[in-house]
Design a protein around this motif. Structure first.
Motif, mmCIF file in Angstrom:
data_model
loop_
_atom_site.group_PDB
_atom_site.id
_atom_site.type_symbol
_atom_site.label_atom_id
_atom_site.label_comp_id
_atom_site.label_asym_id
_atom_site.label_seq_id
_atom_site.Cartn_x
_atom_site.Cartn_y
_atom_site.Cartn_z
ATOM 1 N N PRO A 175 -28.045 -96.846 -26.598
ATOM 2 C CA PRO A 175 -27.448 -96.853 -27.938
ATOM 3 C C PRO A 175 -27.471 -95.510 -28.655
ATOM 4 N N ARG A 176 -28.567 -94.756 -28.542
ATOM 5 C CA ARG A 176 -28.688 -93.517 -29.317
ATOM 6 C C ARG A 176 -28.262 -92.273 -28.536
ATOM 7 N N ASP A 177 -27.653 -92.485 -27.375
ATOM 8 C CA ASP A 177 -27.128 -91.357 -26.609
ATOM 9 C C ASP A 177 -25.772 -90.955 -27.199
ATOM 10 N N THR A 178 -25.770 -89.929 -28.020
ATOM 11 C CA THR A 178 -24.546 -89.522 -28.724
ATOM 12 C C THR A 178 -23.556 -88.821 -27.793
ATOM 13 N N THR A 179 -23.992 -88.469 -26.581
ATOM 14 C CA THR A 179 -23.070 -87.819 -25.641
ATOM 15 C C THR A 179 -22.280 -88.836 -24.831
ATOM 16 N N ALA A 180 -22.664 -90.115 -24.906
ATOM 17 C CA ALA A 180 -22.005 -91.147 -24.095
ATOM 18 C C ALA A 180 -20.618 -91.459 -24.644
ATOM 19 N N THR A 181 -19.702 -91.762 -23.740
ATOM 20 C CA THR A 181 -18.320 -92.089 -24.112
ATOM 21 C C THR A 181 -18.213 -93.559 -24.500
ATOM 22 N N ASP A 182 -17.367 -93.836 -25.483
ATOM 23 C CA ASP A 182 -17.044 -95.218 -25.851
ATOM 24 C C ASP A 182 -15.699 -95.584 -25.240
ATOM 25 N N TYR A 183 -15.638 -96.750 -24.590
ATOM 26 C CA TYR A 183 -14.414 -97.223 -23.948
ATOM 27 C C TYR A 183 -13.959 -98.539 -24.560
ATOM 28 N N TRP A 184 -12.666 -98.652 -24.842
ATOM 29 C CA TRP A 184 -12.069 -99.929 -25.223
ATOM 30 C C TRP A 184 -11.749 -100.678 -23.937
ATOM 31 N N VAL A 185 -12.329 -101.855 -23.770
ATOM 32 C CA VAL A 185 -12.168 -102.616 -22.528
ATOM 33 C C VAL A 185 -11.752 -104.045 -22.872
ATOM 34 N N ARG A 186 -10.727 -104.566 -22.198
ATOM 35 C CA ARG A 186 -10.362 -105.967 -22.403
ATOM 36 C C ARG A 186 -11.566 -106.843 -22.085
ATOM 37 N N TYR A 187 -11.766 -107.862 -22.916
ATOM 38 C CA TYR A 187 -12.955 -108.699 -22.791
ATOM 39 C C TYR A 187 -13.109 -109.255 -21.373
ATOM 40 N N LYS A 188 -12.056 -109.849 -20.845
ATOM 41 C CA LYS A 188 -12.161 -110.437 -19.501
ATOM 42 C C LYS A 188 -12.448 -109.373 -18.450
ATOM 43 N N ASP A 189 -11.826 -108.192 -18.594
ATOM 44 C CA ASP A 189 -12.086 -107.115 -17.639
ATOM 45 C C ASP A 189 -13.546 -106.655 -17.722
ATOM 46 N N TYR A 190 -14.089 -106.640 -18.937
ATOM 47 C CA TYR A 190 -15.501 -106.277 -19.109
ATOM 48 C C TYR A 190 -16.404 -107.269 -18.367
ATOM 49 N N ILE A 191 -16.155 -108.566 -18.562
ATOM 50 C CA ILE A 191 -16.992 -109.587 -17.916
ATOM 51 C C ILE A 191 -16.881 -109.491 -16.401
ATOM 52 N N LYS A 192 -15.682 -109.289 -15.878
ATOM 53 C CA LYS A 192 -15.487 -109.168 -14.426
ATOM 54 C C LYS A 192 -16.225 -107.956 -13.875
ATOM 55 N N ASN A 193 -16.179 -106.854 -14.617
ATOM 56 C CA ASN A 193 -16.856 -105.628 -14.198
ATOM 57 C C ASN A 193 -18.369 -105.837 -14.149
ATOM 58 N N VAL A 194 -18.930 -106.415 -15.206
ATOM 59 C CA VAL A 194 -20.379 -106.632 -15.259
ATOM 60 C C VAL A 194 -20.826 -107.584 -14.142
ATOM 61 N N ALA A 195 -20.116 -108.694 -13.980
ATOM 62 C CA ALA A 195 -20.505 -109.660 -12.941
ATOM 63 C C ALA A 195 -20.415 -109.025 -11.552
ATOM 64 N N SER A 196 -19.387 -108.203 -11.320
ATOM 65 C CA SER A 196 -19.247 -107.536 -10.020
ATOM 66 C C SER A 196 -20.318 -106.474 -9.813
ATOM 67 N N SER A 197 -20.883 -105.958 -10.916
ATOM 68 C CA SER A 197 -21.940 -104.942 -10.847
ATOM 69 C C SER A 197 -23.327 -105.553 -10.685
ATOM 70 N N GLU A 198 -23.487 -106.841 -11.062
ATOM 71 C CA GLU A 198 -24.834 -107.406 -11.181
ATOM 72 C C GLU A 198 -25.142 -108.578 -10.244
ATOM 73 N N GLY A 250 -14.558 -97.720 -14.093
ATOM 74 C CA GLY A 250 -13.685 -97.518 -12.939
ATOM 75 C C GLY A 250 -14.027 -98.299 -11.691
ATOM 76 N N ARG A 251 -15.043 -99.176 -11.763
ATOM 77 C CA ARG A 251 -15.483 -99.837 -10.535
ATOM 78 C C ARG A 251 -14.487 -100.911 -10.083
ATOM 79 N N ASN A 252 -14.633 -101.317 -8.821
ATOM 80 C CA ASN A 252 -13.857 -102.433 -8.278
ATOM 81 C C ASN A 252 -14.432 -103.759 -8.772
ATOM 82 N N ILE A 253 -13.598 -104.793 -8.732
ATOM 83 C CA ILE A 253 -14.081 -106.151 -8.989
ATOM 84 C C ILE A 253 -13.791 -107.000 -7.754
#
Length: 421
Positions: A175-198, A250-253
């Motif tokens: 949260p406090r890393d001010t150098t990190a990029t913020d990305y707008w991500v479609r909700y469903k794409d976000y969930i698919k990405n996280v599930a594919s990562s975890e 940028g990861r695959n799902i």
């Protein structure tokens, strides 16, 4: 594991996985046809495995590729359970892109999305490196929080009801890393990405559903409580496993995960008399233990034993947990009719569907245009079937819940393109 060892494992492995690359423009969702795709083993860029070209929908054919033995992903193992491929993409008028570390698991289809930037001036190369899967590498464990947030603080709750957002803003760091990029991500794409990562896409269907429900409920709690905004931040959620979930730019799902998310994306987990979605925390259960939370490997073994998704969730979170449905879905121009549309259906919802399919077909030319007559005949079913094949849905020709909302999502995307031009 050395590159040579990994390469020999990939090339000599008897197991196979599948990979499809999907190329679109960063401007809207315009598919890029005629893009050249070169695929090699990650760590050995000279070992070109395949060269392909995208079709009118911006997709390659689905490749059959070597993958490690299936059992590596079905039990905790020191052996990497997925192969890694590097994908180089070139298209006239666009900057080139290289994605390293695209994961291929056995007996599954991996979908690698690639977004290319239109060329502006000097040619540039966009390089993305996909980090390792959370079950294979070491990531910081989740810092425990209360699963229900206090609601009596001034300004704590902004939303009056649970809404599935069209987008979440992901802060790609702590949260406090001010150098990190913020990305707008479609909700469903976000969930698919996280599930594919975890979790691994080779796991039982009920296990995948239980984990997807936990990820969605956690995310919707962050949305509902405006957790980070109330702390002065301008994002919805982070990609840090210490605070939230692992999201990898940028990861695959994986198709088995994608289909489930499209089916149940409006669901979340509730407790009686609690309005907010429950902050369902979990850990892997192997590298990290977490009493009273779900463990990912434990949920896999319960799925093996035939437990249903809600039985898996109640095993960890208690019998008072139940599945709820969001009251609103943002960014949807037309609400779900409440039943499947199939041959013989008629009326205003069929007319809307036909109009939307024709609008999408102007961008995705493989979809045949249909007569806008309000009657769901064979031509409409065929157009739906083609749409489903392009967007990773079961090809039934029936407009079910998942297909209806995927049509809405793509329709919004292509009409926004028209507004921009």
């Amino acid at each position: 594991m050395s590159n040579q060892t990994l390469k020999s494992m990939q090339t000599e492995s008897p197991d196979r996985g599948r990979l499809q690359v999907q190329v679109t423009s960063t401007i809207g969702r315009i598919p890029i046809s005629g893009a050249t795709i070169s695929i090699s083993y990650t760590g050995d860029p000279e070992s070109k495995v395949e060269q392909l070209t995208t079709n009118s929908s911006g997709q390659t054919e689905t490749l059959d590729l070597p993958a490690p033995p299936l059992e590596y992903s079905l039990e905790p193992s020191d052996n990497q359970p997925y192969s890694e491929y590097t994908i180089q993409v070139n298209a006239p008028g666009y900057e080139s892109a290289t994605i390293a570390g695209s994961e291929v698991l056995p007996d599954t289809t991996s979908i690698q999305p690639v977004e290319l930037r239109p060329m502006e001036g000097q040619e540039a190369l966009d390089r993305i490196v996909i980090g390792p899967h959370t079950l294979f590498a070491n990531y910081p464990p989740k810092i425990a929080e209360a699963e229900i947030k206090p609601v009596n603080e001034s300004g704590e709750i902004v939303l009056s009801r649970v809404v599935v957002p069209e987008f979440v803003i992901v802060h790609d760091g702590s949260p406090r890393d001010t150098t990190a990029t913020d990305y707008w991500v479609r909700y469903k794409d976000y969930i698919k990405n996280v599930a594919s990562s975890e979790i691994y896409a080779t796991w039982p269907d009920s296990t995948i559903r239980a984990n997807v429900l936990a990820i969605m409920s956690f995310t919707l709690n962050r949305v509902y409580t405006e957790w980070y905004r109330n702390k002065g931040f301008d994002f919805t959620i982070t990609s840090s496993t210490a605070f939230d979930h692992k999201w990898i730019f940028g990861r695959n799902i994986f198709d088995s995960i994608s289909i489930i998310v499209d089916e149940i994306f409006n669901a979340y987990l509730s407790r009686p008399n609690v309005k907010q979605p429950i902050l369902t925390q979990y850990c892997d259960g192997r590298q990290v233990t977490c009493p009273n939370w779900m463990t990912q490997w434990g949920s896999k073994y319960l799925g093996d034993q035939g437990y249903t998704p809600i039985e898996i969730l109640r095993y960890y979170y208690g019998d008072s947990m139940y599945i709820n449905i969001a009251e609103e879905i943002s960014g949807v121009p037309s609400s779900w009719p409440g039943y499947n549309l199939d041959i013989g259906a008629s009326g205003p919802k069929v007319t809307q569907l036909q109009e939307q399919l024709n609008t999408i077909a102007a961008t995705y030319s493989a979809i045949p245009t249909v007569a806008v007559d309000g009657i769901y005949g064979e031509s409409t079913a065929n157009a739906v079937r083609t749409f489903q094949s392009i967007f990773g849905l079961p090809q039934t020709g029936i407009t079910d819940y998942a297909t209806w909302f995927k049509v809405q999502e793509i329709y919004v995307g292509v009409t926004r393109i028209a507004e921009l031009s």
